[in-house]
Design an enzyme around this catalytic site. Structure first.
Site, short mmCIF file in Angstrom:
data_model
loop_
_atom_site.label_atom_id
_atom_site.label_comp_id
_atom_site.label_asym_id
_atom_site.label_seq_id
_atom_site.Cartn_x
_atom_site.Cartn_y
_atom_site.Cartn_z
N ASP A 24 30.55 15.38 38.13
CA ASP A 24 31.24 14.23 37.52
C ASP A 24 30.40 13.75 36.33
O ASP A 24 29.36 13.11 36.51
CB ASP A 24 31.42 13.11 38.54
CG ASP A 24 32.44 13.43 39.62
OD1 ASP A 24 32.65 14.64 39.90
OD2 ASP A 24 33.03 12.49 40.19
N LYS A 47 38.65 11.37 35.07
CA LYS A 47 38.33 10.32 36.04
C LYS A 47 38.26 8.99 35.33
O LYS A 47 37.74 8.90 34.22
CB LYS A 47 37.00 10.68 36.73
CG LYS A 47 36.43 9.66 37.69
CD LYS A 47 35.16 10.22 38.31
CE LYS A 47 34.39 9.16 39.10
NZ LYS A 47 33.14 9.71 39.69
N LYS A 104 41.28 11.62 38.88
CA LYS A 104 40.49 10.91 39.89
C LYS A 104 40.42 9.44 39.53
O LYS A 104 39.99 9.07 38.44
CB LYS A 104 39.08 11.49 39.99
CG LYS A 104 38.19 10.78 41.03
CD LYS A 104 36.87 11.52 41.20
CE LYS A 104 35.91 10.74 42.09
NZ LYS A 104 34.63 11.46 42.30
#
Length: 258
Positions: free
Chosen positions: A101, A164, A200
């Site tokens: 991430d 995300k 996400k």
């Protein structure tokens, strides 16, 4: 807002959770406890999301479980030292991370240097090898809908497997407004290129009702069969308890669906 079946939503959301501990005071013992929570009586979460220094500790604890190890790089500030971020990524993958991430250098993007952000993402993608790359836009800091759209497209074009919303470390984290924009870009990319990109939502999602709201957006924009662990995640530390309670018929299923 509409009524919803809390148990059904919870059963659907449970395998989409990235169970997260990115607290500054996190310890190896905390990570051990987190890993023990990943496999429940109602199924497993998708991943744990932990600091890079704990990846090698978590790996033997999760081997054979089917639960992925996700870690964060360039976190939480989204800095400009691309060489260091690439090195951090390679080490995390070597230690056993299956998902990275990355905080996009959103400040450089906002200052009119999108090429810098695109290059960093592309270089980290290359360093990921077989690991998935989730690019954190920090949408609450970007704010402007047109810029969130542009950042989403930039990240996808640079190689993101997921986009995300947030780090969870700023004032405004996941919002439905940002989710709608990001999912729309994912849908546009699918129509254009027939390449699957995931989404996400992270930061502040704690109730079954909030989970239902994000899943409803995914169903509306991407279709009711789209959201699965390969395409949709919740980054959360507190959501799991609410989901388990809802499945068991308890009272933690607070919040309403949208």
């Amino acid at each position: 807002m509409t009524e919803f079946d809390a148990k059904a939503v919870a059963e659907r959301a449970l395998p989409l959770v990235d169970l997260t501990n990115l607290n500054d005071d996190c310890t190896a013992e905390d990570v051990t406890a987190l890993c023990k929570r990943t496999v429940t009586d109602h199924g497993s979460v998708a991943a744990v999301c932990i600091w890079p220094r704990f990846v090698s500790h978590a790996k033997p604890l999760l081997d054979g479980s089917g639960v992925q190890i996700a870690t964060v790089v360039n976190f939480p500030g989204g800095g400009e030292d691309t060489v260091a971020v690439v090195q951090e990524t390679r080490q995390a993958v070597a230690d056993g991370a299956g998902e990275i991430d990355l905080v996009m250098p959103y400040r450089t993007f906002l200052s009119g240097r999108p090429g810098f952000a695109e290059t960093q993402i592309a270089r980290v993608k290359d360093a990921c090898g077989d690991a998935k790359l989730k690019v954190i836009l920090e949408s609450g800091e970007i704010e402007d809908p047109l810029l969130i759209h542009a950042a989403s497209k930039l990240a996808i074009d640079a190689g993101a497997d997921f986009i995300k919303t947030s780090t969870g470390k700023v004032k405004i984290n996941a919002t439905l407004k940002a989710a709608e924009i990001m999912l729309t870009v994912i849908e546009e990319h699918w129509r254009e290129c027939h390449e699957e990109v995931g989404f996400k939502a992270a930061g502040g999602i704690r109730t079954v009702g909030e989970a239902a709201a994000y899943l409803n957006f995914a169903d509306r924009i991407m279709g009711p069969q789209w959201a699965c662990a390969n395409t949709f995640r919740f980054g959360a530390s507190g959501l799991l308890d609410a989901l388990l309670a809802a499945i068991d018929g308890g009272e933690a299923a607070t919040g309403e669906g949208y």
